[in-house]
Design a protein around this motif. Structure first.
Motif, PDB file in Angstrom:
ATOM      1  N   ARG A  56     -38.561  -2.298  20.196  1.00 30.92           N
ATOM      2  CA  ARG A  56     -38.573  -3.116  18.986  1.00 30.92           C
ATOM      3  C   ARG A  56     -37.306  -2.965  18.162  1.00 30.92           C
ATOM      4  O   ARG A  56     -37.178  -3.582  17.102  1.00 30.92           O
ATOM      5  N   ASP A  57     -36.398  -2.157  18.631  1.00 31.58           N
ATOM      6  CA  ASP A  57     -35.181  -1.886  17.871  1.00 31.58           C
ATOM      7  C   ASP A  57     -34.162  -2.987  18.132  1.00 31.58           C
ATOM      8  O   ASP A  57     -33.814  -3.255  19.279  1.00 31.58           O
ATOM      9  N   PRO A  58     -33.639  -3.639  17.094  1.00 30.25           N
ATOM     10  CA  PRO A  58     -32.648  -4.700  17.309  1.00 30.25           C
ATOM     11  C   PRO A  58     -31.257  -4.163  17.609  1.00 30.25           C
ATOM     12  O   PRO A  58     -30.347  -4.950  17.904  1.00 30.25           O
ATOM     13  N   LEU A  59     -31.086  -2.838  17.524  1.00 27.91           N
ATOM     14  CA  LEU A  59     -29.779  -2.233  17.740  1.00 27.91           C
ATOM     15  C   LEU A  59     -29.847  -1.206  18.857  1.00 27.91           C
ATOM     16  O   LEU A  59     -30.897  -0.637  19.143  1.00 27.91           O
ATOM     17  N   ASN A  60     -28.697  -0.964  19.467  1.00 23.79           N
ATOM     18  CA  ASN A  60     -28.518   0.153  20.394  1.00 23.79           C
ATOM     19  C   ASN A  60     -27.176   0.770  20.035  1.00 23.79           C
ATOM     20  O   ASN A  60     -26.150   0.076  20.024  1.00 23.79           O
ATOM     21  N   SER A  61     -27.171   2.040  19.716  1.00 23.24           N
ATOM     22  CA  SER A  61     -25.941   2.680  19.239  1.00 23.24           C
ATOM     23  C   SER A  61     -24.820   2.604  20.259  1.00 23.24           C
ATOM     24  O   SER A  61     -23.643   2.452  19.895  1.00 23.24           O
ATOM     25  N   SER A  62     -25.146   2.675  21.549  1.00 26.91           N
ATOM     26  CA  SER A  62     -24.093   2.599  22.565  1.00 26.91           C
ATOM     27  C   SER A  62     -23.454   1.222  22.581  1.00 26.91           C
ATOM     28  O   SER A  62     -22.234   1.084  22.767  1.00 26.91           O
ATOM     29  N   LEU A  63     -24.251   0.178  22.349  1.00 27.72           N
ATOM     30  CA  LEU A  63     -23.722  -1.186  22.353  1.00 27.72           C
ATOM     31  C   LEU A  63     -22.824  -1.420  21.141  1.00 27.72           C
ATOM     32  O   LEU A  63     -21.733  -2.007  21.259  1.00 27.72           O
ATOM     33  N   GLU A  64     -23.256  -0.953  19.970  1.00 26.72           N
ATOM     34  CA  GLU A  64     -22.448  -1.148  18.764  1.00 26.72           C
ATOM     35  C   GLU A  64     -21.134  -0.384  18.857  1.00 26.72           C
ATOM     36  O   GLU A  64     -20.067  -0.913  18.509  1.00 26.72           O
ATOM     37  N   ALA A  65     -21.180   0.850  19.343  1.00 23.44           N
ATOM     38  CA  ALA A  65     -19.946   1.625  19.507  1.00 23.44           C
ATOM     39  C   ALA A  65     -19.059   1.011  20.580  1.00 23.44           C
ATOM     40  O   ALA A  65     -17.833   0.922  20.425  1.00 23.44           O
ATOM     41  N   GLY A  66     -19.677   0.574  21.676  1.00 24.22           N
ATOM     42  CA  GLY A  66     -18.912  -0.015  22.766  1.00 24.22           C
ATOM     43  C   GLY A  66     -18.163  -1.261  22.346  1.00 24.22           C
ATOM     44  O   GLY A  66     -17.017  -1.495  22.767  1.00 24.22           O
ATOM     45  N   ARG A  67     -18.791  -2.083  21.523  1.00 29.75           N
ATOM     46  CA  ARG A  67     -18.112  -3.283  21.032  1.00 29.75           C
ATOM     47  C   ARG A  67     -16.886  -2.928  20.201  1.00 29.75           C
ATOM     48  O   ARG A  67     -15.855  -3.613  20.273  1.00 29.75           O
ATOM     49  N   LEU A  68     -16.986  -1.865  19.415  1.00 29.31           N
ATOM     50  CA  LEU A  68     -15.838  -1.437  18.619  1.00 29.31           C
ATOM     51  C   LEU A  68     -14.710  -0.920  19.513  1.00 29.31           C
ATOM     52  O   LEU A  68     -13.533  -1.191  19.258  1.00 29.31           O
ATOM     53  N   VAL A  69     -15.066  -0.179  20.555  1.00 27.48           N
ATOM     54  CA  VAL A  69     -14.045   0.304  21.491  1.00 27.48           C
ATOM     55  C   VAL A  69     -13.374  -0.874  22.194  1.00 27.48           C
ATOM     56  O   VAL A  69     -12.153  -0.906  22.360  1.00 27.48           O
ATOM     57  N   ALA A  70     -14.175  -1.859  22.592  1.00 32.29           N
ATOM     58  CA  ALA A  70     -13.618  -3.030  23.260  1.00 32.29           C
ATOM     59  C   ALA A  70     -12.662  -3.787  22.341  1.00 32.29           C
ATOM     60  O   ALA A  70     -11.657  -4.345  22.795  1.00 32.29           O
ATOM     61  N   ALA A  71     -12.971  -3.807  21.037  1.00 35.76           N
ATOM     62  CA  ALA A  71     -12.118  -4.503  20.078  1.00 35.76           C
ATOM     63  C   ALA A  71     -10.844  -3.721  19.770  1.00 35.76           C
ATOM     64  O   ALA A  71      -9.835  -4.302  19.365  1.00 35.76           O
ATOM     65  N   GLY A  72     -10.895  -2.402  19.969  1.00 29.93           N
ATOM     66  CA  GLY A  72      -9.727  -1.559  19.722  1.00 29.93           C
ATOM     67  C   GLY A  72      -9.639  -0.462  20.761  1.00 29.93           C
ATOM     68  O   GLY A  72      -9.921   0.707  20.468  1.00 29.93           O
ATOM     69  N   PRO A  73      -9.283  -0.815  22.002  1.00 34.31           N
ATOM     70  CA  PRO A  73      -9.288   0.163  23.096  1.00 34.31           C
ATOM     71  C   PRO A  73      -8.169   1.187  22.950  1.00 34.31           C
ATOM     72  O   PRO A  73      -7.186   0.955  22.230  1.00 34.31           O
ATOM     73  N   PRO A  74      -8.289   2.317  23.623  1.00 37.02           N
ATOM     74  CA  PRO A  74      -7.206   3.305  23.616  1.00 37.02           C
ATOM     75  C   PRO A  74      -5.920   2.704  24.154  1.00 37.02           C
ATOM     76  O   PRO A  74      -5.946   1.854  25.053  1.00 37.02           O
ATOM     77  N   ALA A  75      -4.793   3.152  23.621  1.00 34.37           N
ATOM     78  CA  ALA A  75      -3.500   2.652  24.084  1.00 34.37           C
ATOM     79  C   ALA A  75      -3.274   3.050  25.538  1.00 34.37           C
ATOM     80  O   ALA A  75      -3.700   4.125  25.978  1.00 34.37           O
ATOM     81  N   GLY A  76      -2.644   2.183  26.281  1.00 33.52           N
ATOM     82  CA  GLY A  76      -2.234   2.519  27.638  1.00 33.52           C
ATOM     83  C   GLY A  76      -3.271   2.317  28.706  1.00 33.52           C
ATOM     84  O   GLY A  76      -3.061   2.710  29.848  1.00 33.52           O
ATOM     85  N   VAL A  77      -4.424   1.707  28.348  1.00 33.47           N
ATOM     86  CA  VAL A  77      -5.437   1.431  29.358  1.00 33.47           C
ATOM     87  C   VAL A  77      -5.804  -0.046  29.317  1.00 33.47           C
ATOM     88  O   VAL A  77      -5.719  -0.698  28.273  1.00 33.47           O
ATOM     89  N   ALA A  78      -6.196  -0.560  30.470  1.00 34.10           N
ATOM     90  CA  ALA A  78      -6.776  -1.897  30.544  1.00 34.10           C
ATOM     91  C   ALA A  78      -8.283  -1.707  30.566  1.00 34.10           C
ATOM     92  O   ALA A  78      -8.825  -1.123  31.505  1.00 34.10           O
TER      93      ALA A  78
END
Length: 227
Positions: A14-36
């Motif tokens: 019943r949870d509309p959120l998943n912490s891994s998904l929210e964090a993952g979206r932020l990483v995708a929007a600002g990935p570490p330098a030097g990686v694809a």
């Protein structure tokens, strides 16, 4: 450039959120330098989640896979060390109502796999940034372990040149209301922890590749114990 596949789970129950998904979206929007980096959202469904993981690996051909999930009963970022060949969803069925009990993830597969990430080095790097992190020796017996084992089996049987592992993230602060678990971590902090984990794993990968900026595509890794 090192190619990194990052995965997270869709919300479940019943949870509309998943912490891994929210964090993952932020990483995708600002990935570490030097990686694809490619980000993939996995379904909270036994079997389908591994199928989607395999599809993402086949399509992107990564050098490194970091799979993440929600560890709502945990106060910190935990990097998993061992995946076991067991599905036992005694507490919660998946999104399609599947609830395997005492079933193998892979019939006739090994009892367990060690992560092929430098688990302790990753945890230490996250801790040095002031983000709570520990090594975990169990990913449970539900979807997190299911995907972790599926990834490890895929590496062992089809992609020996690949490295990969699993990390679990605490609840977001907004998810703790009405729950017994009070520990939480902001999506921004969790995302930064995942970025650091990726950088630490990439540094080891590049070191084992002799400092090359691109990982060799057909070189099996010498150690898979993730120490």
């Amino acid at each position: 450039m090192i190619r990194v596949l990052l995965t997270a789970f869709e919300p479940f129950g019943r949870d509309p959120l998943n912490s891994s998904l929210e964090a993952g979206r932020l990483v995708a929007a600002g990935p570490p330098a030097g990686v694809a980096l490619k980000f993939a959202e996995l379904p909270w469904v036994f079997g389908d989640s591994i199928t989607e993981l395999r599809r993402a690996v086949a399509g992107f051909k990564p050098d490194l896979v970091i799979a993440t999930g929600q560890g709502g009963n945990r106060p910190d970022l935990t990097v998993e060390r061992v995946a076991i060949n067991l599905d036992d969803a005694v507490r919660t069925p998946d999104r399609k109502g599947n609830q395997p009990i005492d079933q193998p993830v892979v019939p006739n597969g090994p009892a367990a796999y060690f992560s092929s990430l430098p688990v302790k080095a990753c945890v230490e790097a996250v801790q040095q940034a002031g983000i709570p992190a520990t090594v975990s020796h169990t990913a449970g017996t539900q979807l997190c372990n299911h995907v972790f084992y599926g990834l490890a089996h895929l590496i062992a049987t089809e992609h020996p040149e690949l490295r990969g592992g699993f990390a679990r993230l605490p609840y977001l602060p907004s998810q703790t209301s009405g729950r017994e678990q009070s520990a939480s971590m902001s999506a921004e902090t969790a995302a930064e922890g995942v970025r650091i984990l990726i950088r630490s794993a990439v540094a080891t990968l590049q070191s084992q590749a002799g400092g090359a900026t691109t990982a060799p595509r057909r070189r099996p890794w010498l150690s898979r114990r993730g120490g």
